[in-house]
Write an enzyme that holds these catalytic residues in place. Structure first.
Site, mmCIF file in Angstrom:
data_model
loop_
_atom_site.group_PDB
_atom_site.id
_atom_site.type_symbol
_atom_site.label_atom_id
_atom_site.label_comp_id
_atom_site.label_asym_id
_atom_site.label_seq_id
_atom_site.Cartn_x
_atom_site.Cartn_y
_atom_site.Cartn_z
ATOM 1 N N TRP A 134 0.806 -1.223 0.000
ATOM 2 C CA TRP A 134 0.000 0.000 0.000
ATOM 3 C C TRP A 134 0.839 1.273 0.000
ATOM 4 O O TRP A 134 0.314 2.359 -0.195
ATOM 5 C CB TRP A 134 -0.923 0.029 1.227
ATOM 6 N N ASN A 135 2.137 1.172 0.248
ATOM 7 C CA ASN A 135 2.905 2.408 0.449
ATOM 8 C C ASN A 135 3.101 3.210 -0.832
ATOM 9 O O ASN A 135 3.069 4.435 -0.802
ATOM 10 C CB ASN A 135 4.251 2.101 1.118
ATOM 11 N N LYS A 171 -2.674 -8.305 -7.523
ATOM 12 C CA LYS A 171 -3.471 -8.212 -6.282
ATOM 13 C C LYS A 171 -2.875 -7.064 -5.472
ATOM 14 O O LYS A 171 -1.872 -7.219 -4.779
ATOM 15 C CB LYS A 171 -3.375 -9.529 -5.508
ATOM 16 N N GLY A 176 6.053 -6.591 0.258
ATOM 17 C CA GLY A 176 5.291 -6.426 1.497
ATOM 18 C C GLY A 176 6.167 -6.727 2.687
ATOM 19 O O GLY A 176 7.387 -6.574 2.620
ATOM 20 N N GLY A 177 5.536 -7.171 3.774
ATOM 21 C CA GLY A 177 6.280 -7.439 5.008
ATOM 22 C C GLY A 177 6.788 -8.874 5.077
ATOM 23 O O GLY A 177 6.374 -9.735 4.287
ATOM 24 N N GLU A 237 10.362 -8.692 -2.130
ATOM 25 C CA GLU A 237 11.012 -7.482 -1.636
ATOM 26 C C GLU A 237 10.324 -7.150 -0.318
ATOM 27 O O GLU A 237 9.136 -6.808 -0.305
ATOM 28 C CB GLU A 237 10.810 -6.374 -2.678
ATOM 29 N N LEU A 238 11.074 -7.311 0.793
ATOM 30 C CA LEU A 238 10.407 -7.343 2.100
ATOM 31 C C LEU A 238 10.775 -6.223 3.070
ATOM 32 O O LEU A 238 10.591 -6.364 4.273
ATOM 33 C CB LEU A 238 10.715 -8.689 2.772
ATOM 34 N N CYS A 249 10.416 1.065 1.591
ATOM 35 C CA CYS A 249 11.220 -0.094 2.002
ATOM 36 C C CYS A 249 12.646 0.298 2.326
ATOM 37 O O CYS A 249 13.265 -0.272 3.199
ATOM 38 C CB CYS A 249 11.177 -1.152 0.909
ATOM 39 N N GLU A 251 11.571 -3.218 11.699
ATOM 40 C CA GLU A 251 11.072 -2.149 10.846
ATOM 41 C C GLU A 251 9.819 -1.518 11.468
ATOM 42 O O GLU A 251 8.895 -2.227 11.855
ATOM 43 C CB GLU A 251 10.716 -2.753 9.485
HETATM 44 O O1 TXE Z 1 1.949 -5.830 4.312
HETATM 45 P P1 TXE Z 1 1.608 -7.272 3.828
HETATM 46 P P2 TXE Z 1 1.236 -4.963 5.408
HETATM 47 C C1 TXE Z 1 6.269 -3.944 5.813
HETATM 48 C C2 TXE Z 1 6.130 -2.851 6.850
HETATM 49 C C3 TXE Z 1 4.726 -3.002 7.301
HETATM 50 C C4 TXE Z 1 4.578 -4.502 7.247
HETATM 51 C C5 TXE Z 1 3.172 -4.982 7.115
HETATM 52 O O2 TXE Z 1 6.995 -3.118 7.916
HETATM 53 O O3 TXE Z 1 4.524 -2.526 8.590
HETATM 54 O O4 TXE Z 1 5.272 -4.869 6.088
HETATM 55 O O5 TXE Z 1 2.506 -4.311 6.064
HETATM 56 C C6 TXE Z 1 -0.792 -9.340 0.493
HETATM 57 N N1 TXE Z 1 -0.927 -14.479 0.741
HETATM 58 N N2 TXE Z 1 6.073 -3.459 4.470
HETATM 59 O O6 TXE Z 1 0.541 -5.747 6.435
HETATM 60 O O7 TXE Z 1 0.640 -7.937 4.742
HETATM 61 C C7 TXE Z 1 -1.584 -8.172 1.014
HETATM 62 O O8 TXE Z 1 -2.964 -8.328 0.806
HETATM 63 C C8 TXE Z 1 -1.075 -13.663 -0.307
HETATM 64 C C9 TXE Z 1 7.252 -3.363 3.680
HETATM 65 O O9 TXE Z 1 0.399 -4.013 4.716
HETATM 66 O O10 TXE Z 1 2.884 -7.918 3.586
HETATM 67 C C10 TXE Z 1 -0.978 -7.039 0.213
HETATM 68 O O11 TXE Z 1 -1.497 -7.025 -1.104
HETATM 69 N N3 TXE Z 1 -1.041 -12.324 -0.222
HETATM 70 C C11 TXE Z 1 6.968 -3.071 2.303
HETATM 71 C C12 TXE Z 1 0.500 -7.421 0.160
HETATM 72 O O12 TXE Z 1 0.514 -8.826 0.352
HETATM 73 C C13 TXE Z 1 -0.800 -11.781 0.978
HETATM 74 C C14 TXE Z 1 5.754 -2.422 1.874
HETATM 75 C C15 TXE Z 1 1.370 -6.750 1.226
HETATM 76 O O13 TXE Z 1 0.793 -6.985 2.469
HETATM 77 C C16 TXE Z 1 -0.612 -12.581 2.123
HETATM 78 C C17 TXE Z 1 4.641 -2.595 2.775
HETATM 79 C C18 TXE Z 1 -0.688 -13.992 1.962
HETATM 80 N N4 TXE Z 1 -0.512 -14.823 2.990
HETATM 81 C C19 TXE Z 1 4.851 -3.096 4.016
HETATM 82 N N5 TXE Z 1 -0.391 -11.763 3.179
HETATM 83 C C20 TXE Z 1 8.096 -2.962 1.371
HETATM 84 N N6 TXE Z 1 8.786 -4.063 1.109
HETATM 85 O O14 TXE Z 1 8.333 -1.913 0.831
HETATM 86 C C21 TXE Z 1 -0.430 -10.496 2.714
HETATM 87 N N7 TXE Z 1 -0.688 -10.491 1.392
#
Ligand code: TXE
Length: 490
Positions: A152-153, A176, A229-230, A251-252, A285, A383
């Site tokens: 979402w960022n 997605k 994502g995370g 990319e986490l 990130c 983080e």
């Molecule tokens: O990310 P999620 P969140 C880090 C940052 C943040 C933490 C959590 O520290 O506080 O991650 O953020 C999808 N199977 N970053 O909770 O959950 C989800 O729907 C399939 C770092 O918002 O990782 C979304 O589309 N899909 C970062 C996407 O994954 C799944 C940027 C990211 O969600 C899933 C953002 C699953 N099991 C947050 N679980 C960066 N790398 O820049 C989640 N999703």
């Protein structure tokens, strides 16, 4: 309230569940749009459409130059609609217009032009062979259907870094976006109506990670997953994908160190460090949130840092005077406040407190800076993904490197020093996918980005970024076919 549908096979569809999720404008703290709560049935449709486009439709057979032309059209359409897309992204996740709209007419769209140019220049190879009378060539092939799961960022930025190389490589995709910020991705599909895309080439399902996301990752029609994502989400996706031995690129995020050596140009370092975290509220990130500072500089550095960071104007993204906007969504806002509260309770020294800054409505937190925290404490190890930095002194360069490498992450690092030789030596010892010396936050389409350690694997951007969406095929041709009888009769 705007109500979106999801996009599959060139058409808009209502979710089979009949349910929608609210999407909030974080600047106001109120819902402004509804996005489809997609489930297995919707994902199945989207993957089916992508599959048909690749295996039965035109895309799997498209020539490289044709793919290039399509990517250029996408770049043109995004550029022409930058204002509209930027406006939606600002409304949906609070990003400042100056951080999104100009990128959509420059380096983000350049990504499509860069990979468009690469389509017909991506060469296979003829391999030297020990086997006699054999021609052995290596060809690069697309996976077929790839899942692009985004955060979402920076919804459009994160997506474009995946979409351009995935299409250039010849794949069809199902996207997605995050349940917290899907609107700009859906809006993108609307404007791409002008790009004359084959039906099913790009499909978008929305909804939660545990429903739509998991259904997508585990769908047998999806051959590869690219995720941003995370760590928890990444781990769960990798586990799910492993059941079908499906490749994943991820990319986490990170807890990137900024090392300020004793001979650093202090103004340069402070401006660079502040710019490397606070304008985007730490929601990037590569935000450099772990500031490791040579002890003799420590007091002066902290004073300057606080002075510069506290000048930021925090406010509504619609106000051109605003320099820092809101946190992208309520749950994350509450998590950051909780993280700050915990550090205060544990005795961390607040040099600058961003709580309560900015407008009353909406999810605002200003730059927050801590000292008095040791490197093994949570704030230095995990983080926050918010406008929260921690400053920690070091006594030797070895100690600085050990601390810099002393987390589970390895995404990026900054080094500030007037001694370039020393900085280069240090850069060689840093465990990170990107190291900046006397600058921070630069990224171009040409330069691969990605993590070491738990910051992920695989790369985005550059030639590497395209290879991640391809697999090799080694083809053997006998130039003088002869096959002796394997079981000659005695
Ligand atoms: O990310 P999620 P969140 C880090 C940052 C943040 C933490 C959590 O520290 O506080 O991650 O953020 C999808 N199977 N970053 O909770 O959950 C989800 O729907 C399939 C770092 O918002 O990782 C979304 O589309 N899909 C970062 C996407 O994954 C799944 C940027 C990211 O969600 C899933 C953002 C699953 N099991 C947050 N679980 C960066 N790398 O820049 C989640 N999703």
């Amino acid at each position: 309230m705007k109500q979106y549908s999801y996009f599959a096979g060139g058409n808009w569809h209502e979710p089979a569940s009949g349910q929608w999720l609210d999407s909030e404008n974080p600047a106001l703290g109120e819902a402004w749009a509804r996005i489809p709560d997609c489930g297995t049935e919707d994902v199945d449709r989207a993957v089916g459409e992508a599959h048909a486009c690749f295996y039965r439709g035109p895309w799997g057979k498209a020539q490289a130059a044709e793919r290039g032309r399509l990517l250029r059209r996408i770049g043109d359409v995004i550029s022409a609609n930058a204002e509209r897309l930027g406006e939606i992204e600002t409304r949906d996740n609070g990003k400042l217009p100056q951080h999104i709209t100009p990128s959509l007419t420059s380096w983000l769209t350049d990504s499509f032009y860069y990979y468009a140019g690469m389509c017909d220049k991506f060469e296979g190879s003829l391999l030297p062979s020990e086997a006699p009378d054999m021609l052995n060539y290596l060809a690069w092939k697309p996976f077929g259907v790839c899942a692009l799961i985004t955060a979402w960022n920076s919804p459009l930025g994160v997506l474009i870094w995946k979409l351009a190389p995935a299409l250039a490589a010849g794949n069809a995709v199902v996207v997605k976006p995050s349940e917290y910020a899907s609107a700009s991705t859906l809006e993108l599909m609307d404007v791409l109506g002008d790009a004359d895309l084959p039906d099913g080439l790009i499909n978008v399902v929305t909804g939660y990670g545990r429903t739509a996301g998991q259904a997508l990752v585990s769908h047998p029609g999806v051959s590869m997953v690219s995720f941003t994502g995370g760590i928890p989400g990444g781990r769960s996706i990798a586990e799910l994908a492993a059941r079908q031995v499906k490749p994943v690129v991820m990319e986490l995020g990170g807890k990137s160190p900024q090392i300020v050596l004793e001979d650093a140009d202090l103004d340069l370092a402070v401006n660079g460090i502040v710019s490397g975290i606070f304008p985007v509220s730490g929601q990037s990130c590569i935000s450099g949130s772990r500031l490791l500072v040579a002890r003799p500089l420590f007091e002066t550095f902290c004073e300057r840092l606080v002075e510069v960071a506290s000048r930021a104007r925090i406010g509504d993204p619609g106000d051109p005077a605003t320099q820092i906007g809101p946190i992208a969504h309520r749950a994350h806002y509450e998590k950051i406040l909780d993280d700050i509260g915990q550090v205060v309770e544990a005795g961390g020294e607040l040099l600058l407190d961003g709580r309560g800054k900015g407008p009353d409505r909406g999810y605002y937190i200003g730059p927050t800076i801590f000292s008095g925290v040791s490197h093994d404490e949570r704030l230095a190890q995990e983080e926050v993904f918010g406008p929260v930095a921690v400053v920690i002194p070091f006594d030797s360069e070895d100690e600085a490197v050990a601390m810099a490498n002393g987390t589970v992450y390895g995404l990026a690092a900054g080094i500030w020093s007037r001694d370039v030789n020393k900085a280069i030596r240090m850069a060689e010892s840093i465990q990170a996918g990107t190291v900046y010396i006397n600058n921070y936050f630069n990224a171009t389409t040409q330069s691969p980005v990605g993590g070491w350690k738990q910051s992920g694997y695989g790369r985005e951007n550059g030639i590497e970024g395209m290879r991640c969406f391809m697999q090799t095929k080694s083809v053997w041709l006998a130039t003088r076919p002869s096959q002796p009888d394997p079981f000659p009769a005695r």
